[in-house]
Every structure is written in C-alpha cells, then in structure tokens.
Motif scaffolding. Sequence first.
Motif, PDB file in Angstrom:
ATOM      1  N   VAL A 307       1.020  -1.226  -0.018  1.00 21.07           N
ATOM      2  CA  VAL A 307       0.052  -0.206   0.028  1.00 21.07           C
ATOM      3  C   VAL A 307       0.886   1.226  -0.130  1.00 21.07           C
ATOM      4  CG1 VAL A 307      -1.828   1.360   1.100  1.00 21.07           C
ATOM      5  CG2 VAL A 307      -1.850  -1.367   1.157  1.00 21.07           C
ATOM      6  N   GLU A 310      -1.821   5.238   0.447  1.00 14.88           N
ATOM      7  CA  GLU A 310      -3.401   4.834   0.785  1.00 14.88           C
ATOM      8  C   GLU A 310      -3.964   4.229  -0.756  1.00 14.88           C
ATOM      9  OE1 GLU A 310      -5.085   4.959   3.461  1.00 14.88           O
ATOM     10  OE2 GLU A 310      -3.169   5.981   4.116  1.00 14.88           O
ATOM     11  N   ARG A 311      -2.956   3.500  -1.510  1.00 11.84           N
ATOM     12  CA  ARG A 311      -3.346   2.991  -2.967  1.00 11.84           C
ATOM     13  C   ARG A 311      -2.681   1.641  -2.782  1.00 11.84           C
ATOM     14  NH1 ARG A 311      -2.456   8.373  -3.912  1.00 11.84           N
ATOM     15  NH2 ARG A 311      -3.757   9.295  -5.187  1.00 11.84           N
ATOM     16  N   SER A 312      -3.551   0.743  -3.283  1.00 11.97           N
ATOM     17  CA  SER A 312      -3.051  -0.634  -3.600  1.00 11.97           C
ATOM     18  C   SER A 312      -1.911  -0.822  -4.852  1.00 11.97           C
ATOM     19  CB  SER A 312      -4.026  -1.610  -3.783  1.00 11.97           C
ATOM     20  OG  SER A 312      -3.500  -2.863  -4.381  1.00 11.97           O
ATOM     21  N   VAL A 330      -0.231   0.655 -10.410  1.00  8.24           N
ATOM     22  CA  VAL A 330      -1.172   1.197  -9.524  1.00  8.24           C
ATOM     23  C   VAL A 330      -2.452   1.147 -10.239  1.00  8.24           C
ATOM     24  CG1 VAL A 330      -1.871   3.110  -7.974  1.00  8.24           C
ATOM     25  CG2 VAL A 330       0.406   2.805  -8.939  1.00  8.24           C
ATOM     26  N   GLY A 332      -5.695   0.772  -9.346  1.00  8.54           N
ATOM     27  CA  GLY A 332      -6.747   1.786  -9.278  1.00  8.54           C
ATOM     28  C   GLY A 332      -6.575   3.237  -9.779  1.00  8.54           C
ATOM     29  N   GLU A 333      -5.439   3.474 -10.064  1.00  9.85           N
ATOM     30  CA  GLU A 333      -5.148   4.828 -11.180  1.00  9.85           C
ATOM     31  C   GLU A 333      -4.992   4.450 -12.469  1.00  9.85           C
ATOM     32  OE1 GLU A 333      -5.673   7.581  -9.523  1.00  9.85           O
ATOM     33  OE2 GLU A 333      -5.770   7.072  -7.481  1.00  9.85           O
ATOM     34  N   LEU A 360       0.410  10.765  -9.541  1.00  6.32           N
ATOM     35  CA  LEU A 360      -0.475  10.887  -8.292  1.00  6.32           C
ATOM     36  C   LEU A 360      -0.892  12.048  -7.653  1.00  6.32           C
ATOM     37  CD1 LEU A 360       0.763   7.510  -6.462  1.00  6.32           C
ATOM     38  CD2 LEU A 360      -1.112   7.646  -7.949  1.00  6.32           C
ATOM     39  N   SER A 365      -7.620  11.141  -5.661  1.00  2.00           N
ATOM     40  CA  SER A 365      -7.812  10.368  -4.221  1.00  2.00           C
ATOM     41  C   SER A 365      -6.475  10.548  -3.658  1.00  2.00           C
ATOM     42  CB  SER A 365      -8.102   8.907  -4.436  1.00  2.00           C
ATOM     43  OG  SER A 365      -7.224   8.148  -5.556  1.00  2.00           O
ATOM     44  N   ALA A 367      -3.464  11.305  -1.246  1.00  2.84           N
ATOM     45  CA  ALA A 367      -3.265  10.563   0.324  1.00  2.84           C
ATOM     46  C   ALA A 367      -3.490  11.679   1.338  1.00  2.84           C
ATOM     47  CB  ALA A 367      -1.843   9.946   0.413  1.00  2.84           C
TER      48      ALA A 367
END
Length: 564
Positions: A307, A310-312, A330, A332-333, A360, A365, A367
């Motif tokens: 992580v 806050e991202r997987s 990443v 999710g992004e 990011l 989103s 962090a």
Amino acid sequence: MRLIFLSAALGLVVALTPFTGAHASSQDTQAGAVADLLLSVAELDEPGLAAAVLLDGTVVASAVAGQADLEQGVAVTPATVFHAASLSKQFTAFAILLLEQDGKLSIDDSVSAYLPETARWPPITLRRLMNHTNGLRDLGALLTMAGWRSEDLVTNQQALDLILAQDGLNFEPGAAFQYNNSDYVLLAEVVRRVSGQSLTDFCQARIFGPLGMAHTRFQNNLAAIEPGRAQSYAPAGEGFSRQILNFAYTGPTGLQTTAEDLVRWAANFETGDVGGPALFRRMEIIGRLNDGSESFYPYASGQEHHVYKERSVWSHGGRDAGFRSFLLRVPGERLAISVLSNRSDIDASDIAYRIADIYLASGASAAPLAEAIQNPTSDDLAAYAGDFELFPGLILNFISDGDRLLFSMGGQASVPVPALTRRSFELDARTGLSVVFDPVASGKSPGLKYMIGLNGALSAARVELAPFSPDAVRPQDYVGRYHSAELSTDYVFKVIEGELVAHHPRWSTIPMHGYQPDTFSGGGGVLSRVRFVRDEGGRVTGFDLSGPVAEGIAFRRQADRPTN
C-alpha cells in the motif's frame, strides 16, 4: 546523449486516445517532469536509464538519459535493451499459469510430478515455488559456496544440476516465506518439460509476440547478438568499470527488455488480452503458509503487493551485476511505470515511486496527511535490545541506553539510529535501509524486518547467543580438508599465524572468526557460518555450512593428508 522521447502511440494492444487542450498540456508537463528526473540522475557521459509511463491505457511518457555503452559512445534510446534480472519471475509464473489454463498442469501439483528428481524432497507444490514458500536453498548462494565466481558462465543445465544435488531444505515447505532463485529455475524446467519448448521459445510464442514486445526475449545464449543491448557498469574511482554478467539461465532472471515493452506487459494486466481476466486474478493470490496465514511478505507469482499513499500497488525489481530494474503498477489509478538502468548505483524503485508521485499528485484520491510520529519509549527500546540473525552468521546487535537505540554489526562500534516511528529505525538514509521491530511479546520483540528501501524486506529472528570467549578456541582442532557432495567442492582449513583460515582454489584465503562454541563466520561472504561437528570422542568430523538463503550444507572431513 541526454534525450527525452514522448510517445502517444506505440502500437499497444489497448486503445490509445490522443490528448487535446488542457489535458494534453498537463500530460506534457508531467512527461517533462519525468525527463527532468532522469536527467538529474545520469549525466551525458555516464551509464544511464530509461523509463516509461502508462496511464489510462496510453503511454504518456518515455524518457531516457545517459549511455548504453560507454566504450562505443552509444546513448540510451527507447529501443535500448536492458537485462531486467528478477523482473523475469512474473513472466515465468505467467507461463506456468498459461499451462494450467491449457489443462496441462495444476499449480497445486507437486513439482515431483514433472521433475521426478525432486521426489526425495518433502512435497513442494508449483504454487509454493511461485510464492517463495518452499524452503529451497538459493541458487546464488549455492554457486558462491561451490566456488563459482561472478564472471563464470552459468547455464540452465548447470543451475538445475546444482539445485537437484541438494539433499536438504532450509525449512519445511509452507513453514515460512524466503525469497530465493532456485524455485524459478525449477519452474522454467517445468515449462520446458510440459510444453516441449524452452522458456525462451514458449514466452516468445505465447507472451512477447502476441503483446507486440518486439525487443523482449529470455536470454539463454550469451553468444547471441542482441541489437541495442546496454552494457553493465558500476562506479569505480572517478568513473565506471564493467560489471560482468554471465548468467545464461532463465526463470528467475534472463529477461532482456525495454522500458516501453514493459509497459506493454503492464497494459495486459488491465486488458487481459493474453491470458484473460481470470488468470490475472490468480496472479494476485498472495502466498499462504501451512497454518493458512498469508506469508509475512505479500508475494504473489513474481509480484509484491503493498500500500502506497493509501493505494494498492503491485511491483517487483531486479538486480544483477550493474543492471537495475523496477516495474510498478497502481491498478486503481490505471498507472504503470517501468524503470531500467545499467548502473549499479541506481535505485530503480525509488525512481519509479518518484515518477508515480508526479502522476498521483494530480489524482482525485490524494493521500491524507501522515499522522504525527509516535516516538519509542524507554520500555520499547529495552524490548528491542538484543541480537537478531539476518542471515546465518550475520548478527545485528541493538542496545539501549535508555534514551536511544544503538546498532552494531560484525564487531563494529555501536552507533545511534534515529527513530522513524515507535517500532522503526533508520540505519542508512542514503541507501534507504531501516528496521521495523515486530510487536513486543513477553517483554521482548521476537524479530524484525530489515527494510531495503522500496525494494523489499528480510526477516531476522531474535537469537540468544551463548557466553563465548575467543581465547577458548583451539584452531588446530579444525585443520583439514572437508568435502561436500551437494556442492561437489572442497575447503581446506589451516592455521596461519595462530588464526584459523579457510582456502578454496577459486577464492582468496578467508579468515575465520569464532563467535560461538565450534562456530565461525567468514565475514558474511562465502562462509557466512561454519558450525563444526564433533564425534563422541571430541574429534571434529565435519561442518555444516550456512549462508544467505542456503543453510545446513554438510561437509565431511576427509582422511588425513597434506592440506597444501
């Protein structure tokens, strides 16, 4: 030559969308920041690196810096081919999963079903090989112990023969996680025997070709010509020296690729064009131990899961000779970043994460702010004090003066280490080394994690050392020639100027330092820990040799004869 190349379309198997207006300007700014980052790392006349960024299915940046070949004065370009080292593992794991999808094997089969030579070992499944929970001794350590040097040619067959000669394991399969390379040598051999093709040919037909990875292959023939291949370097004095890479085996290493080809591969994790979505879900199953728990290190089929802000994230790196590599995803992004370099002082993982921060930072989103650091108490420091064995014979010592934690290793003077959090401490800010102590139990921390920057972690358990006086050592007891059938090699122990030393014809003389009864260390190198064995009459009859990820290899004393 220090250059930047921006790519909007590279023939990927995903739909590419051209940028327009403000969005295009933003992407150009970010791509420029990537280029600036690389140019801050490698000068015009130095070994260099390449990076590529995939965002929302599109290659939005492809940047290079420095030289691919110092002798010929050839600059790095987007087509420069780098050795990617351990990034190879996820391709080998993927090949195994493709064969499972074909109905030709199951990853829960024992490896002995395909390699009957392993039947004398405790049962080890292909899944355990893929997730490093198998207990095998590491190939690199075995080669070193057997007298192989970094400049020696090592083929698939030689690597396989050495692994199959081992009679013991480091631990029961499924009992722990321990990263090693032997497991992926066996997986490559499984691919060969099940498919009838070498890993090189199988991956070309099933992965590299279909994905358009035109500059990618597994290198199993060092004599082959590879257009655009980067050479390998390390800092030396005021300049650089060549770092020889003679690995001609595949599976755990051997991948030759470009930064742009790597993000083609990353795109397939989204599209599933090769393999399909179900296969990629299997790629992300974290290895589990015999008790059903996940291993302490979240590893799955040649990938690490973490992580970050806050991202997987999923990642893996590689290090061989002067080559460094890192692939970061990443999901999710919809962001993927590849970094490849031909100089040993590059931290490819750090660069990849710094590139990730560029993209990011503008994400929706972001962090949350980090919480205030909670400093360790004096009771915490007392619980962390003690000895921890990172590798056999390599002891990390921590002591507390009530206000600070002090660290030493290998008999060096203790130095204070600053606290990062209540349980973590910085060992070396320059290289990103730190330790994180396990939660305290019964007044003591039972172990620690040795963090290697963003490249991963090693586990070290607390050890209780027996009282020991070097004056009690009788070096003459150990003099003699010792042979290992598992390594097909001999070591000769002698006494020189009152000190015990070890000799191997391919290594310099190794001074041995006693630190426990009948137990010596050769300084953490070839002979990390030598534990001599005595018979009932007290005569030394042999020793067990242990090193990083290779433990308990038996050597037996040979009949007395001249040792010169």
